[in-house]
Design a protein around this motif. Structure first.
Motif, mmCIF file in Angstrom:
data_model
loop_
_atom_site.group_PDB
_atom_site.id
_atom_site.type_symbol
_atom_site.label_atom_id
_atom_site.label_comp_id
_atom_site.label_asym_id
_atom_site.label_seq_id
_atom_site.Cartn_x
_atom_site.Cartn_y
_atom_site.Cartn_z
ATOM 1 N N ALA A 172 -28.681 40.391 -19.891
ATOM 2 C CA ALA A 172 -29.899 39.785 -19.129
ATOM 3 C C ALA A 172 -29.609 39.794 -17.783
ATOM 4 O O ALA A 172 -30.383 39.934 -16.700
ATOM 5 N N GLU A 173 -28.273 39.195 -17.234
ATOM 6 C CA GLU A 173 -27.876 39.145 -16.026
ATOM 7 C C GLU A 173 -27.241 40.535 -15.243
ATOM 8 O O GLU A 173 -27.723 40.611 -13.950
ATOM 9 N N LEU A 174 -27.136 41.326 -16.071
ATOM 10 C CA LEU A 174 -26.818 42.558 -15.329
ATOM 11 C C LEU A 174 -28.216 43.338 -14.966
ATOM 12 O O LEU A 174 -28.407 43.998 -14.169
ATOM 13 N N PHE A 175 -29.149 43.153 -15.826
ATOM 14 C CA PHE A 175 -30.493 43.537 -15.644
ATOM 15 C C PHE A 175 -30.846 42.924 -14.431
ATOM 16 O O PHE A 175 -31.637 43.612 -13.531
ATOM 17 N N GLU A 176 -30.789 41.668 -13.996
ATOM 18 C CA GLU A 176 -31.110 41.125 -12.960
ATOM 19 C C GLU A 176 -30.308 41.740 -11.649
ATOM 20 O O GLU A 176 -30.968 41.772 -10.606
ATOM 21 N N ASN A 242 -26.707 20.399 -14.229
ATOM 22 C CA ASN A 242 -27.525 20.284 -15.222
ATOM 23 C C ASN A 242 -28.600 21.479 -15.033
ATOM 24 O O ASN A 242 -29.852 21.245 -15.146
ATOM 25 N N VAL A 243 -28.101 22.797 -15.236
ATOM 26 C CA VAL A 243 -28.972 23.974 -15.077
ATOM 27 C C VAL A 243 -28.916 24.486 -16.305
ATOM 28 O O VAL A 243 -27.833 24.964 -16.859
ATOM 29 N N ALA A 244 -30.117 24.775 -16.938
ATOM 30 C CA ALA A 244 -30.443 25.489 -18.142
ATOM 31 C C ALA A 244 -30.443 26.898 -17.772
ATOM 32 O O ALA A 244 -31.592 27.488 -18.416
ATOM 33 N N LEU A 245 -29.630 27.728 -17.280
ATOM 34 C CA LEU A 245 -29.683 29.092 -16.986
ATOM 35 C C LEU A 245 -28.567 29.816 -17.315
ATOM 36 O O LEU A 245 -27.345 29.260 -17.214
ATOM 37 N N PRO A 246 -28.769 31.079 -17.758
ATOM 38 C CA PRO A 246 -27.393 31.840 -17.997
ATOM 39 C C PRO A 246 -26.544 32.030 -16.859
ATOM 40 O O PRO A 246 -27.005 32.079 -15.689
#
Length: 426
Positions: A172-176, A242-246
């Motif tokens: 998902a991060e490589l897609f970004e 406190n971040v709910a992100l990959p």
């Protein structure tokens, strides 16, 4: 251009080299095709030992070529690179990186890399020892010097029981990363060789083991700043509260909770063992106050009694401390979240904090926090006219911030521009 998949989107060549992480490229391919990209998969012979040709063909909607001498009349070893808007190699093994750095062309993927005139992104995946070997490091440096984006691998579980740096970042991060590079075909590499620090999220100040004082920051803007800086070539440290992100691909993430935690992590990263960072962007929402005392057990509701007042003390001002330190040419950027008198409050804060740039945005119900879009006015301490950024994707605001930062960075080894000096070193 219309294709057999029915897409007219950007044309992507997805190169897959022979590592166990090849299975993750299937998820990356799915994300690319489902978002409208026209993807041609070019696996190496070794990659096909991990994921078979029918899988790539089914997911891409295109026949899969693997050799230079297949369909020779269509000259695939030239056409694939010439026609692409992006070449993305994921995973990129140590062997593939070495071939690309040396300019070898012994298979269809390496031929494609030599003919590509579009952005090229490598996502390495290998064991830690291979990634840290001087030969691999030299090959990566060569590819980056030629303008390729080589994403730093993630840390975590590798083949077998091994753990360490060398894991393929989350698909998902490589897609970004791919989406970010394609969004700006002229993506500058003006941060190549630079080291930057970005803070994101919102700090929490503990009242007791259950409760805390916090804020609504999601971290989306800080993560957009980190991703954009990495895409422009920077080595990025992201201090996330406190971040709910990959974790963004290729970015070192330091997780923190409180303002004191944030202060320690940011100041350490801003100085760093290898010297000061070139820029620090404080996009995090840092609590101004914290409880004066911490209760080791949960605060109970007393029958018939109202809640006891909570005494607060002021937290350290991380942005002002950063700006006041001897920093040479380090550029310091702050964020100001305002609910009223936005510009006036922003100008006062810029003067008070002493940073080089201040990104001022209006916050409130359904504004900024947790949303994918943002708008802002960026004020400069050097007297430059304010930069207005209309509402749009947070990546667009991030690009404008880095444009302004890059213009204020000292040339490597040179003197720093006026307005980005900070106090003189003693």
């Amino acid at each position: 251009m219309s294709t057999s998949t029915g897409t007219t989107g950007p044309r992507v060549v997805l190169g897959v080299s022979g590592g166990i992480a090849a299975y993750k490229a299937c998820e990356l391919l799915r994300r690319l095709t489902e978002s409208g990209h026209d993807v041609r998969v070019v696996p190496t012979a070794e990659a096909l030992r991990f994921v078979g040709e029918p899988t790539w063909a089914a997911l891409s909607g295109h026949p899969v070529r693997t050799a230079v001498f297949e369909d020779v009349a269509e000259v695939p070893h030239v056409r694939l690179g010439q026609d692409a808007d992006l070449v993305l190699v994921a995973p990129a093994t140590a062997n593939t990186l070495a071939k690309a750095a040396a300019g070898l062309a012994d298979d269809l993927l390496t031929n494609t890399l030599l003919t590509a005139r579009c952005p090229v992104v490598f996502a390495p995946a290998m064991h830690t020892e291979m990634w840290e070997h001087p030969a691999t490091r030299a090959n990566v440096a060569t590819l980056r010097a030629r303008g390729a984006l080589v994403v730093e691998p993630a840390s975590g579980r590798l083949t077998g029981a091994d753990t360490g740096k060398g894991r393929l970042p989350d698909p998902a991060e490589l897609f970004e990363v791919a989406r970010r590079v394609l969004a700006r075909g002229d993506l500058p590499r003006d941060l190549a060789g630079r080291r930057v620090v970005v803070s994101a999220g919102g700090t929490r100040e503990a009242l007791d083991p259950v409760r805390f004082l916090g804020n609504r920051s999601s971290g989306l803007q800080g993560y957009a700043l980190a991703r954009t800086a990495a895409a422009r070539g920077a080595r990025v440290t992201l201090v996330a509260a406190n971040v709910a992100l990959p974790d963004p691909a290729g970015i070192g993430v330091v997780a923190v909770e409180s303002a004191e935690d944030m202060r320690k992590a940011v100041l350490e990263a801003a100085q760093g063992p290898g010297g000061a960072a070139d820029a620090v962007v404080m996009a995090a929402a840092v609590a101004d106050f914290r409880p004066a005392g911490y209760r080791n057990s949960k605060i109970k509701k007393e029958p018939g009694a109202g809640p006891a007042p909570i005494a607060l003390v002021q937290n350290p001002d991380i942005l002002a401390e950063l700006a006041a330190r001897p920093r040479g040419g380090q550029v310091v950027v702050g964020f100001a979240a305002e609910t009223d008198d936005v510009l006036a409050n922003g100008r006062a804060k810029l003067a008070r904090k002493g940073c080089d740039l201040l990104v001022v945005n209006r916050v409130g119900a359904d504004l900024t926090f947790g949303r994918p879009d943002n708008e802002a006015v960026i004020l400069a301490a050097d007297g430059a006219a304010p930069t207005e950024v209309p509402r749009g994707a947070k990546e667009a605001l991030a690009d404008v911030v880095w444009d302004l930062v890059a213009a204020r960075l000292a040339p490597p080894g040179g003197s720093c521009p006026e307005g980005a000096r900070g106090p003189a070193a003693p």
